[in-house]
Structures are given as C-alpha cells and as structure tokens.
Write a protein that holds these residues in place. Structure first.
Motif, PDB file in Angstrom:
ATOM      1  N   TYR A 135       0.851  -1.187   0.000  1.00 49.36           N
ATOM      2  CA  TYR A 135       0.000   0.000   0.000  1.00 49.36           C
ATOM      3  C   TYR A 135       0.890   1.241   0.000  1.00 49.36           C
ATOM      4  N   LEU A 136       0.656   2.138  -0.943  1.00 52.07           N
ATOM      5  CA  LEU A 136       1.408   3.385  -0.981  1.00 52.07           C
ATOM      6  C   LEU A 136       0.593   4.450  -0.267  1.00 52.07           C
ATOM      7  N   GLU A 137       1.113   4.941   0.838  1.00 48.10           N
ATOM      8  CA  GLU A 137       0.379   5.914   1.634  1.00 48.10           C
ATOM      9  C   GLU A 137       1.188   7.208   1.759  1.00 48.10           C
ATOM     10  N   SER A 138       1.584   7.587   2.939  1.00 48.67           N
ATOM     11  CA  SER A 138       2.288   8.853   3.125  1.00 48.67           C
ATOM     12  C   SER A 138       3.015   8.847   4.454  1.00 48.67           C
ATOM     13  N   VAL A 139       4.085   9.617   4.497  1.00 50.93           N
ATOM     14  CA  VAL A 139       4.811   9.813   5.740  1.00 50.93           C
ATOM     15  C   VAL A 139       3.913  10.431   6.807  1.00 50.93           C
ATOM     16  N   SER A 140       2.783  10.972   6.388  1.00 58.05           N
ATOM     17  CA  SER A 140       1.848  11.584   7.343  1.00 58.05           C
ATOM     18  C   SER A 140       1.292  10.576   8.339  1.00 58.05           C
ATOM     19  N   ILE A 141       1.412   9.274   8.069  1.00 58.36           N
ATOM     20  CA  ILE A 141       1.020   8.261   9.045  1.00 58.36           C
ATOM     21  C   ILE A 141       1.848   8.415  10.325  1.00 58.36           C
TER      22      ILE A 141
END
Length: 258
Positions: A135-141
């Motif tokens: 899953y490609l998400e974001s460093v914002s996690i």
C-alpha cells in the motif's frame, strides 16, 4: 541480486504517473509482467506500446465501487502474484476549510476501495507461496503534514487496517506492508507545495527549498529511489517483513522509530 520476479505478475495502481509509474517500470525492468491501472486510457496505451509483451493496460476509477468489483474479478482471472494499491490522495485543506462531503470523498478515495479490493483478492493471494500486498500511503502516518488533514486522518486508518490484516493472514505467506513516501518529485507533491506557497504568499521555488531543508539529505526524493524499495517488498526476498509502515523520506520523520 536477482529478486526472483521474472514471470511474476503484479497489478500496479496509479501506474501512469509519479511513484506508481516508477514502480511499474522497475518491475518491468526486473522481468515481471505488470497490469497497469489508471483512469486515463491514453497514457496506459502509451506504456503498453513501450512494453507490448509485459504491460497490460486497465482503465478504472478506483473510487467507483462497481469498477473496483470488476477489477477484482479481472485480477483473479489474471492470477496475479501481488498488487501495489496506489491512487491519488485526497485534496489539500485545513480543518476549518473542509465540509463533511470532503471527508466522505476522502474515505472513498483513500480507504474504502483498498478494503474492498483487498478483500476480493485475499482468496487468491493467500494461496500463493509469496503473495504480496503493498500500500502506498504517506509519511503523514507517522508525522502529520500541514494543510493535509484528510490525508493525515485517512492514511492512519489504512495503517490500522494493514497491520490487522498482516496478523490475520501472515501464516499463509501473504505479506501486507505500507510504503510511506516523504517529499518526492512527483505531481502530487506539487499540489502540496502550491498550497503552502499560497498560504505563505511566497514563490513556489521558496517553498520547495523549505521542504527540502526539512529532510536530512536536503533534497526531494527521486521516484526511482522509492521504486527500488517497493520492488524489494514485492519480491520473495521480503517474506519476513510484514505489517510494517516503512518511510522512504530522506530523514524527514524526526521520531527515533522513523
């Protein structure tokens, strides 16, 4: 190192732009077959023309539940070995700027379709020796990004889903991981830079310099750097890595667990 990807088949969302395209091209270079998924048929056909034997175009809007259902049936028929779940993120915005309809759309574009498609693919991928979900998400996690409250909230929900999934399916050999990009030179980061430039009333180039200075390496990332990590996680070599949110961020996240 031979990653063992020759003759394997992977579906890649957002395959015509940014990080998704970089991953698709790296998989192709490793000898894999790629089913490229995006909204725009024209760009998909261009990529198919460049790789006529191993790139299969599939146009779909991943926020449309019927389209996702049909995609699931198709990918099962293609007997894929894994999938990169990736699509454009929700729009920029601050809490006070957004309405509930924006939150509803963010749920559909960032979380809902991933749950629906993952559930459809589980019977197939659990039967594989080295099934892979990435899953490609974001460093914002791990470190929320200013002016991106929708992404900050929804991608954290994806992390909870993926961690739980990894615990439930791990014994089958199927792994589920998240790659969390920081600031990479892609069309997506341009929208974030533009929002920040507008708020600060400074030139776009100045904001890009600010973002680069937040990293340890003092630059934006290259999509190819990100793709190399992604392709390793899709390979049989990564079988003991699951349930992880791995940041590829040039040292942006300050927490010691990064």
């Amino acid at each position: 190192m031979d990653l063992g990807l020759k003759n394997k088949t992977f579906a890649v969302g957002g395959a015509t732009s940014g990080l998704g395209r970089a991953i698709a091209e790296t998989l192709l270079a490793e000898g894999a077959k790629v089913i490229g998924i995006a909204r725009g048929q024209e760009k998909l056909e261009e990529m198919a023309g460049e790789h006529p034997d191993r790139f299969v175009p599939y146009a779909a809007d991943l926020t449309d539940a019927t389209a996702v259902k049909n995609l699931g049936f198709y990918l099962i028929d293609q007997n894929i070995d894994g999938m990169v779940l990736n699509a454009g993120g929700p729009p920029t915005g601050r809490v006070e700027e957004l309405e509930m309809k924006d939150w509803d759309r963010a749920w559909e574009s960032t979380l809902r379709w991933k749950v629906q498609l993952t559930t459809a693919l589980l019977p197939l991928l659990k039967g594989k020796e080295n099934g892979r979900l990435l899953y490609l998400e974001s460093v914002s996690i791990k470190q929320p990004i200013d002016n991106l409250v929708l992404s900050n909230a929804m991608r954290a929900a994806v992390a909870g889903f993926v961690k739980t999934l990894s615990r439930e399916v791990g014994e089958s050999g199927l792994t589920a991981n998240i790659l969390a990009p920081g600031y990479h030179a892609t069309p997506r980061i341009t929208t974030v830079l533009e929002k920040s430039a507008d708020i600060q009333e400074v030139p776009l180039a100045e904001v890009e310099k600010q973002f680069a200075q937040e990293t340890s390496v003092k630059r934006l990332g290259a999509p190819s750097d990100f793709a190399a990590q992604a392709v390793f996680l899709l390979s049989p070599k990564s079988g003991y890595i699951t349930g992880q949110t791995i940041t590829v961020d040039g040292g942006l996240v300050r927490h010691i667990t990064g």
